[in-house]
Structures are given as C-alpha cells and as structure tokens.
Design a protein around this motif. Sequence first.
Motif, PDB file in Angstrom:
ATOM      1  N   SER A   1      29.669  43.808  32.784  1.00  0.00           N
ATOM      2  CA  SER A   1      29.357  42.612  33.563  1.00  0.00           C
ATOM      3  C   SER A   1      27.993  42.669  34.235  1.00  0.00           C
ATOM      4  O   SER A   1      27.330  41.648  34.385  1.00  0.00           O
ATOM      5  CB  SER A   1      30.443  42.364  34.621  1.00  0.00           C
ATOM      6  OG  SER A   1      30.538  43.460  35.511  1.00  0.00           O
TER       7      SER A   1
ATOM      8  N   GLN B   1      46.091  35.426  29.250  1.00  0.00           N
ATOM      9  CA  GLN B   1      44.898  36.260  29.151  1.00  0.00           C
ATOM     10  C   GLN B   1      44.576  36.596  27.698  1.00  0.00           C
ATOM     11  O   GLN B   1      43.410  36.658  27.303  1.00  0.00           O
ATOM     12  CB  GLN B   1      45.070  37.546  29.964  1.00  0.00           C
ATOM     13  CG  GLN B   1      44.996  37.314  31.465  1.00  0.00           C
ATOM     14  CD  GLN B   1      44.788  38.596  32.247  1.00  0.00           C
ATOM     15  OE1 GLN B   1      45.588  38.960  33.082  1.00  0.00           O
ATOM     16  NE2 GLN B   1      43.702  39.286  31.993  1.00  0.00           N
TER      17      GLN B   1
ATOM     18  N   ARG C   1      34.093  47.848  33.213  1.00  0.00           N
ATOM     19  CA  ARG C   1      33.923  46.459  33.648  1.00  0.00           C
ATOM     20  C   ARG C   1      32.556  46.250  34.288  1.00  0.00           C
ATOM     21  O   ARG C   1      31.849  45.279  33.993  1.00  0.00           O
ATOM     22  CB  ARG C   1      35.031  46.088  34.638  1.00  0.00           C
ATOM     23  CG  ARG C   1      34.905  44.694  35.235  1.00  0.00           C
ATOM     24  CD  ARG C   1      36.010  44.432  36.246  1.00  0.00           C
ATOM     25  NE  ARG C   1      36.069  45.453  37.275  1.00  0.00           N
ATOM     26  CZ  ARG C   1      35.254  45.481  38.337  1.00  0.00           C
ATOM     27  NH1 ARG C   1      34.316  44.556  38.491  1.00  0.00           N
ATOM     28  NH2 ARG C   1      35.381  46.425  39.246  1.00  0.00           N
TER      29      ARG C   1
ATOM     30  N   SER D   1      36.579  39.768  27.671  1.00  0.00           N
ATOM     31  CA  SER D   1      36.213  38.379  27.986  1.00  0.00           C
ATOM     32  C   SER D   1      34.785  38.295  28.501  1.00  0.00           C
ATOM     33  O   SER D   1      34.031  37.395  28.126  1.00  0.00           O
ATOM     34  CB  SER D   1      37.177  37.799  29.034  1.00  0.00           C
ATOM     35  OG  SER D   1      38.456  37.607  28.483  1.00  0.00           O
ATOM     36  N   VAL D   2      34.421  39.231  29.368  1.00  0.00           N
ATOM     37  CA  VAL D   2      33.052  39.253  29.895  1.00  0.00           C
ATOM     38  C   VAL D   2      32.056  39.499  28.766  1.00  0.00           C
ATOM     39  O   VAL D   2      30.995  38.857  28.695  1.00  0.00           O
ATOM     40  CB  VAL D   2      32.913  40.334  30.993  1.00  0.00           C
ATOM     41  CG1 VAL D   2      31.453  40.476  31.428  1.00  0.00           C
ATOM     42  CG2 VAL D   2      33.786  39.996  32.190  1.00  0.00           C
TER      43      VAL D   2
ATOM     44  N   GLU E   1      43.048  33.554  26.105  1.00  0.00           N
ATOM     45  CA  GLU E   1      41.675  33.341  26.563  1.00  0.00           C
ATOM     46  C   GLU E   1      40.701  34.123  25.685  1.00  0.00           C
ATOM     47  O   GLU E   1      39.633  33.624  25.313  1.00  0.00           O
ATOM     48  CB  GLU E   1      41.535  33.784  28.026  1.00  0.00           C
ATOM     49  CG  GLU E   1      42.072  32.796  29.040  1.00  0.00           C
ATOM     50  CD  GLU E   1      41.358  31.459  28.984  1.00  0.00           C
ATOM     51  OE1 GLU E   1      40.110  31.451  28.908  1.00  0.00           O
ATOM     52  OE2 GLU E   1      42.047  30.431  28.979  1.00  0.00           O
TER      53      GLU E   1
ATOM     54  N   ASP F   1      40.003  41.673  30.325  1.00  0.00           N
ATOM     55  CA  ASP F   1      38.965  41.040  31.151  1.00  0.00           C
ATOM     56  C   ASP F   1      37.579  41.524  30.752  1.00  0.00           C
ATOM     57  O   ASP F   1      36.616  40.754  30.746  1.00  0.00           O
ATOM     58  CB  ASP F   1      39.213  41.337  32.634  1.00  0.00           C
ATOM     59  CG  ASP F   1      40.350  40.508  33.212  1.00  0.00           C
ATOM     60  OD1 ASP F   1      40.687  39.479  32.605  1.00  0.00           O
ATOM     61  OD2 ASP F   1      40.902  40.899  34.251  1.00  0.00           O
TER      62      ASP F   1
ATOM     63  N   PHE G   1      45.502  44.434  30.820  1.00  0.00           N
ATOM     64  CA  PHE G   1      44.907  43.209  31.362  1.00  0.00           C
ATOM     65  C   PHE G   1      43.459  43.455  31.783  1.00  0.00           C
ATOM     66  O   PHE G   1      42.578  42.635  31.520  1.00  0.00           O
ATOM     67  CB  PHE G   1      45.694  42.728  32.583  1.00  0.00           C
ATOM     68  CG  PHE G   1      47.065  42.189  32.272  1.00  0.00           C
ATOM     69  CD1 PHE G   1      47.350  41.634  31.030  1.00  0.00           C
ATOM     70  CD2 PHE G   1      48.074  42.229  33.218  1.00  0.00           C
ATOM     71  CE1 PHE G   1      48.602  41.138  30.742  1.00  0.00           C
ATOM     72  CE2 PHE G   1      49.330  41.732  32.944  1.00  0.00           C
ATOM     73  CZ  PHE G   1      49.600  41.183  31.698  1.00  0.00           C
ATOM     74  N   ALA G   2      43.243  44.574  32.459  1.00  0.00           N
ATOM     75  CA  ALA G   2      41.894  44.885  32.940  1.00  0.00           C
ATOM     76  C   ALA G   2      40.921  45.031  31.768  1.00  0.00           C
ATOM     77  O   ALA G   2      39.768  44.588  31.840  1.00  0.00           O
ATOM     78  CB  ALA G   2      41.914  46.156  33.786  1.00  0.00           C
TER      79      ALA G   2
END
Length: 1096
Positions: free
Chosen positions: A404, A516, A400, A446-447, A519, A443, A439-440
């Motif tokens: 990011s 999620q 992550r 998504s980033v 998304e 994310d 889920f993590a």
Amino acid sequence: MASEEASLRALESLMTEFFHSCTTNERKREIEELLNNFAQQTVAWRQCLFFLSNTRNEYVMMYSLTVFENLVNKMWIGVASQDKMEIRGCLPKLLLAQHKSVPFFIRNKLCKVIVDIGRQDWPMFYHDFFTNTLQLIQSPALASLGLMMLKTTSEELACPREDLSVARKDELRKLLLGQVPTVLGLLTGILETYWDKHSVIASTPPPSPTSGESAELLGSLFQDSRYSKLLCQPTATLDNESQQLCCLVLECLAHLFSWIPLSTSITPTLLASIFHFARFGCDLRTKAKPGSFISSNCSNGQLNPGNMPPAPNGGGRNGQQSEGNKVDRARLGVYAMTCVNELVSKNCVPMDFEEYLLRMFQQTFVLLQRLTRENNSHTVKSRLQELDESYLEKFTDFLRLFVSVHLRRIESSPQFPIVEFLGLLFKYTFNQPTHEGYFACLDIWSVFLDFLTTKTKDRLADREIVLNRYKDAIGLLLREVLNRIQFRYNQAQLEELDDETLDDDQQTEWQRYLRQSLEVVAKVMELLPSDAFSTLFPVLQDNLDVYLGLQQFIVTTGSSRRLNVSAENDCRRLHCSLRDLSSLLQAVGRLAEHFIGEVFAARFNDALAVVERLVEVTCYGSRTSLYDLETAVPSVLKPDLIDVHAQALSALQAYSHWLAQFYSEVHSQNQSQFMNLITSTIDASSPLITTKVPDKLMLSACHLMVSITSTVRPVFLVTLPAVRNIFNLITTENQTRRLPQEEHMLVCRALSNMLLLPWPNLPESEQQWQTRSSNHASLLAALTREYKGIRGTVNITPRQPDLNNMKAVMQQTLPVLRDIVDSVSGESTKSRQICYQSLQESVQVSLSLFPVFIQQPDVTDEMLAFFLTLFQALRVQMGVAFTGQIIHTFLSMFTREQLAASILQEGSAGCRVVQKFLKILQVVVQEPSQAFKPFLPSILSLCMEQVYPVVAEAFGQSFLQPDIHIFKQNICYLESLNSKHKLYHRKLFRTSMLFHFINVLLQVLLHKSHDLLQEEITLAIYNMASVDFDAFYSAFMPEFLNGCQGVDSSQRAVLARNFKLERDLPSFTQSVQRLVNDLRYYRLCNSSLPTGTIKL
C-alpha cells in the motif's frame, strides 16, 4: 528513626487492611482519605523514601511511588531546589540497589518516576539524566535496567502529555533527536554482539532437500551474495538471559522507530541485525502458547534476567526452561517485525534512504521465502500453522504496508523481482491457518489490484505490456479465489464459517468471506474481463447443470410436491452445489459492467450466452416453484433453493444495462431474440410478486422489474399478459392482500415507469402519451383511493381512535407517491406533466391535511418529504399560483413557537421536519425563473426572524452537551451551512453569535471533553475566525485571555505573544493547539504551588 519505623508499620497495616476482602467500602473510603491527605504534604516524599528503602510490602511501595509521581507531575514547580536535588540523587540510587529484588511493576514504576523528573529537569538541572541511562546500557550487569529506562524515556519524552508547555515539548524532542545516533549505535552493538557470540556458522552448510530451490530463487532475487547467506546461515542459539536482553533492545528500537524520522542513522548494519532476529519467527521451534506474548511491562521473569538463573541439566526445571525458551525465541521474531513495520509505515522517505528501503524489502522477502518453503516434513500450511499467530500477523502487516505504501517506489526497480514476490505472496495467502489471516491477505491483493488498475489507466499506451507482465499471476489468483468460495473445493473451511451471527456491519462471517472474495474477483475482472469470463462461465455451467437437473426428482402426490433427494450424502452434495451456484451467480453479476459501453459489440456473444442462461434459470425456478418444495432437510435445502433463485434474479438484474444497449443498438436485427429475453424475464418475475412467495425471492423479483422498466424500457412491455396481471394485483389489492411496503413501492414504481418514461428508439409522435396518461391516472387513482378518503372524514383535531388508522394510510401512501415523483425527476417535460396531472388531487389533499397533522412530527416529516420531492421534480408543472398557496400554508404554520417546539422539544423527528421545510424554501429561492421571485421577501423574513434564532439556540445548547455524536453531527451541520450559505459571514451571526461560538468551542478543547473531535473543532474555530481576523486578534483574543481563570497576567501575556497572527490554516491550528496546551499547563503549575506563594 523510631517515629519513621512506627509510621511505616502503621502504613503497612493500613494498606493490608484496605486490600483485605473483609474491609467495608466505608472503611476503605476513610483509609483513602487519610492516604490522600498524607500525599498532599510537601514533605511526604521524605517518609516515602524511607518506606521504599525499608519495606517489602508491595502495597506500601506502590503507594510511596504514587506519592512521588504526584509530586513530580503536579507539584514539582513548588518543591524547593534543595529537595529536588536530593530526590534526583536518591531515587536512581534506590533503583540500582533494589531493581533485582523488587517486583517488576515496582521497578517499572520507579523507572517511570525518574524519567518524569528528567522530563521536567533535563538537561538544565538534571544534566546526567540521559548519560546515566546510556552508562547503564553499556554495563553488562545493568544493561536490561538501562534498556527499560531508555524505553520509558522514549515513551514519556518523545510524545509527552499535556503537563508540559509546547516550548518544552519541542525542546525535549530536539534533545532526544540529538541522542538518536548514539542510542542506535549502542543498540546495534548489543544485537551484533549477542548474535555473533551465539551464532554457529558452518563452513559447509548441510545438504537440504530444498537447497537447490532456495539457491535458484535467491539467485533470481538478489545479486548481492550477502542476502543469500542470510537464508542459509542457521539462527543463533541464545541462552535465556541473552534472549531477554535482545527482546528489550528490539522493544526499544520499535518505540524509537515510531517517532524518529528515516535517516542514515538507521544503518545497514542495524537493519541486518534486526532481520537476523526476525528469522526467529520463521523457526518452527518458536510456537508459543496462546497469551504468551506478554509485554515486558507485565512479566517479571521475562524482564529481569537476574530472576531467571540458568537451570541445571535434567529434571522438570529443564523442561520448563525449554518451553520458556521457545516463547522467548518467538517474541524475538515478533519484536523484530514490529521494528520493521514501524519503518515501513512511514510514507515520507528521504532520497538517501530509498536504497535502505530496497534492502529491507529484499531481506524481508528472504523471510517470506522461508515461510512458504516446503520440505519432506512440512507443507506450507502446516509450517504456518506451527508458527506463532502474532508473528504471522506482524508479517502480514508488513506485506500490507509494503504493497500500500511502497510498491509504487519499488515495482519498477530492476533489483526487485515483483513477479517472484507475487508468487510467494500467493503461497502465503492460500496457506493461511486462520480466516482472519486469509481476509488480511485478500486485502493486500485488493490493494495490489487497485495499484495495477490505476497504473494501466495512467499508461493506456503501455496497458497490454503492463498486464502481460502480471497476467499469469492474476489469472492464478482468480482461479484460486473462486475455488476458495466453493464447497466443492473448500468444504471443510467454509463449513466453519458462521452464517447466522451478524457483526457490526450487519453481515455474517460467511457473507463477509464471500464479499471480500468477490471484491477480488471483481477487480480481476476489471483488468482482464475476457480471461475472467473464460474462467468463471464454465464453472457456473457445471453447477447450473445440477440445479436444472432437479426437475426429474420432483414427485407430486395430491396437492403436495416433494424433492425426492433423501440420502444424507446426496443432500449434503446438493447443499454444497447449491451454495456454490449461489456464490457463482453473484460473481457473474459482478461481471456485467465489463460487457457494456465501447466493448459491447466485441463481447456481445459472451454476454448473450450469460443472459440467456440466466433467463433460462429464472424461468425454470419460477416454473417449477422449487422454493415451495418439501425437502428431506427443509432447514437447509429450502433456504438454498430460495437463495439460488434470488441470486439468479439479481444477476439478471445486473445485466439490465446490457439489455438496454442491446435494445438500442442491435434489436432491429435480433428483434425476436430480444423480445423473447424480455418476455421470459417478465414471465419469470411476475409469478413471484405475491405474498405466497418468500420475501427474499419476492424482493429480488420486484427489483428486477424496476430495472427492466427504468433502464431497458421496452415498448411492448405494457402489453404483456404478465404485466397486466401485476396491474390488476396492485390496483385491486386491499389491506389483507397488500404486499409488504418495500415490495409494494417497487412494483408501483415499475408500473409507473412503464407509463411515464419515454420509450427509446421512437420519435415523440409514436410515444402514445394520451393512452399512457389515461392509464397512469387510473393507476394513481387506485393507489390513492384510501388516502384521498381521509380528507372527507378528518376534523381539525382528529380523535385518537381514528388517528392511528389515518396515520397508517398516510405513511403507506406518501412514500409510494414520493418514489413515483422521484423516478421522473430527471426525465422529459412530458413525463413530468403526466405525473403531475395524475397526482394533482393527491397533492391538494396533502396540503389540506398538513395543518391538521402539524403536531404529529412523524406524519409531518413524511408529508414534507413528499412536498420536497414535488418541489425538486415538478415545481414548474405545479405552477406559480399553487406553489404560492403551498408556501403560504407552510409559512403560516411554522411560527417561531412551532419551530422551537420542533427543534428543541421533539428531538430528531422534529429536527428532520424543520430541515425538510428549509430545503423546500431553498428549492424555491434557487429557482431561476422570475415567476418565483415574489416569494423571496417572505421566505427571507421567516428565516431571519424566526428560524435563524431558534436554530442558533439549538446549536449552542448542543455544544454544551456531553454526547459526542450529537456534538459531531451539529458541528458538521454548522460547517456545511457555512460552506454552502456563508453562515458565519451573515450579519446576525457575526454581530451576536460568532464570538460566543468560538468561546464555547475553545472551552470544549480546554476541558478535553470531546478530544476525539479536536480536528473538527479547530477547523470550525478557524472558519469562524477567518470571517474577520482583525477583529479576532484585536478584540476576541484579549477578551478571551482576560476571562481565563487560573493564570496570572504575565502568563496571559506569554499566551497572547505565542498566538501568532497567522491566517493560514496549518499555522492557525498550531497556535490553537499551543494555546490550549499551554493554558492547561499554566493552570496545572499554578494549582501545584504551595499556599501563600508570591507570583512575580
């Protein structure tokens, strides 16, 4: 000596008694008072030193160390120099003598006390403090103790608490930074030594089923052969003591990395060593039991190698040793990844560190390749399941942070194969053993998709080149995410999700999972809409075929209708198919925005296919009334059928903007096709607008009606029989047949929209305003029949039996009227004229009722909300005369006493009333027309003489309350008033309130009562001070410092001198923080001086 022995025995007895289960609370308080009184004596430390050297009672040892801790942190400035020297000499000796024999928490506490002394005295009076720690680390027998001292030093000196001055804090940080290269060199040496000592390097690596795959991947990843060796080289086989020591080294490094800046002191050798140990987390042998990752502060055995001698071969002890060994190997991996994450979390990367950063990412992706490698004995998922959860969490955190924070730096580097990385991330994501892990990872995707979207917008000329590079990876991601939300492919996992318990965001675990996932789907659609459509639509079609085929299984017997699907397996399959259809309908709805605007014509056929299918589904659902069927499993299938129908309506609603563009651009060529779509949509929606239909379905139908009437606005809508039926329903309904409030309001808005909003594609002469105006007046007359009847029955002070009924009518009617007015606020003048004509009588009724209900804040709030919307949307239509009448009524009602009662006594409801009242006045004042200027003097007079003092008093009182939420809300209000209306610059505020507010806010910072709001409070102080910096520095600051208790004149002078006369926000903020910190520090110092001390 005898007296000290007696004191020790007495203390042991007291401590044993205190912690005994039979001791009463009253007796415990007596013992506590005795112990506290003893601790306050300046000579108590001598006896405590004796106690520590001569007792084995853990309670006594901990109490004695607490006495020392209190002495160092609160009384040190008053201790004699000779005593300080003696303490500095005795405690380290005690630590060396007893660190192996005392419990770990005693040893840790003793380390902490010694570090606290260093925090006060190093280097001036305790010059060998840090040197001693380094010497311990370099001594093999004492290395673990030295590492514990180093970690404690990093924790306590790098980010010390407020019991030091800012100058001392800065000095300590500089001193520590000066030691960083030496410390990192030492720690690197330990890691290298232990790794090399225990490594088994084979000259010829053993054959592996995946060795070819590894070599090929690594060859494409990295040109440097050093990194490929990292994968092939086996992990070291560390003994227990070595593992404990390396864990401590990595813990120290993790904390050091949390505060030291990125620099070349963090050498490639150190990074390589850390990654060697990070590999332990990839080892399947490292699976640990839940709860095994206890910090080194909490486990004696894991901290002190001296307490864990090697076990002899054989016997049960060896089995325990093996299990402990697994735990420690896992801990090594976790701590190593913690180090990596501390480094990667830093966004500020010096130019000379970027190469190191690239090297870190290359080495981490070797680990990622290990984690996602398959062989004959393990799939990727089984491999991840066997690894420790903590290690996977750390690794996911790394991914992550990389995506990011650093992807923009690395992505274009020829040495970084981004596409191969995405392939590894894909395998890692879709083999996660837990929902939270999945889920993590979503994310992270998504980033990445956000990064890609931004990049394509910034480089429009290269958009296709950029997308083609990632097209395959994104398409694969979309297909797999869609599969994961379908029971057809992922039933076992989806059935584990809770769909009943709501979390803090008011969604179930299933809803969160679906949200999620969608998304990610939506972000892919934004990048590749055509590809997304071609992937999604066929999947939707398959599930629709099942749904549309249910009609053949409907059996009618008399008045009952039943779905003839009863076999358990068939019910389960149907349940799964309906759940999938519901999810896919939501996904199709998210696709709607990618068919409008510039791409409308190019993607017309695809969108038309979707809309026709959605209209077909909604008509089918309403025609067959599937929501009303009896089923074999009503608790499961009935909610499924309702949800599919509701989601189909919602998905169709999402395409209302496409329908509007269809109506505007091409309906003349396809008029019958457009009319059929709209007519069918209304025919599907109207039967659902009744209390006989489940609320979820009715609400979806109402929202669809509103979208059609507000966005599409077909001219023929009002002529449809289904619409006429809805008119009749609403205008003739009574309390027994009335729709629920939200649905009622939506339907009223839809009906009003049909009559008020201009029709597209038609000139003014063909808008039929006269007929529409008459119909709208009839609609409003029916909606307000009961409301207008209140005027004739109410007295000046209504009696309680009738009051509740009248309030109910008002609270049902006014929101509907407000909503209708709001819907025309941005429309043409003609629409607003007709709206006001229809409302005129209701507005007059409201004004006459206002004085009657002024003491009822809930009703007053609703009435003022209505008037505020009127003023915002229809003030021109109301005219100056009637506006003046309304303003006069309000000004006469809101006396200072009434305002005070509303704000100070009636709580949030009263505050909302005053807030809306002020907003109404604000709308009038801001009206550019000269006709409204005569109201200005009376409005200003009311605000300055009545509202302003009351509001200021309320704000001041709120800042003295402990409730942090009210405090934050009100400081935000103050700041908002200042930014919009220059509150702090107003003469009344400047002369009588400004300094009082600054003083209160500084006192709040000093007392630390609202520490979570430090940033907001400091910003407010700056904004108040900036009104007149000269007055702040010359008048307020001297007065504030002179009023400060607990400091002497010389300390006040230092505080004043250190508060720099700066006018920019960062420097001012720093000065405020320094003032608060140092003032608290001086008070602490002064309170710790012995009684009678003469201050020079």
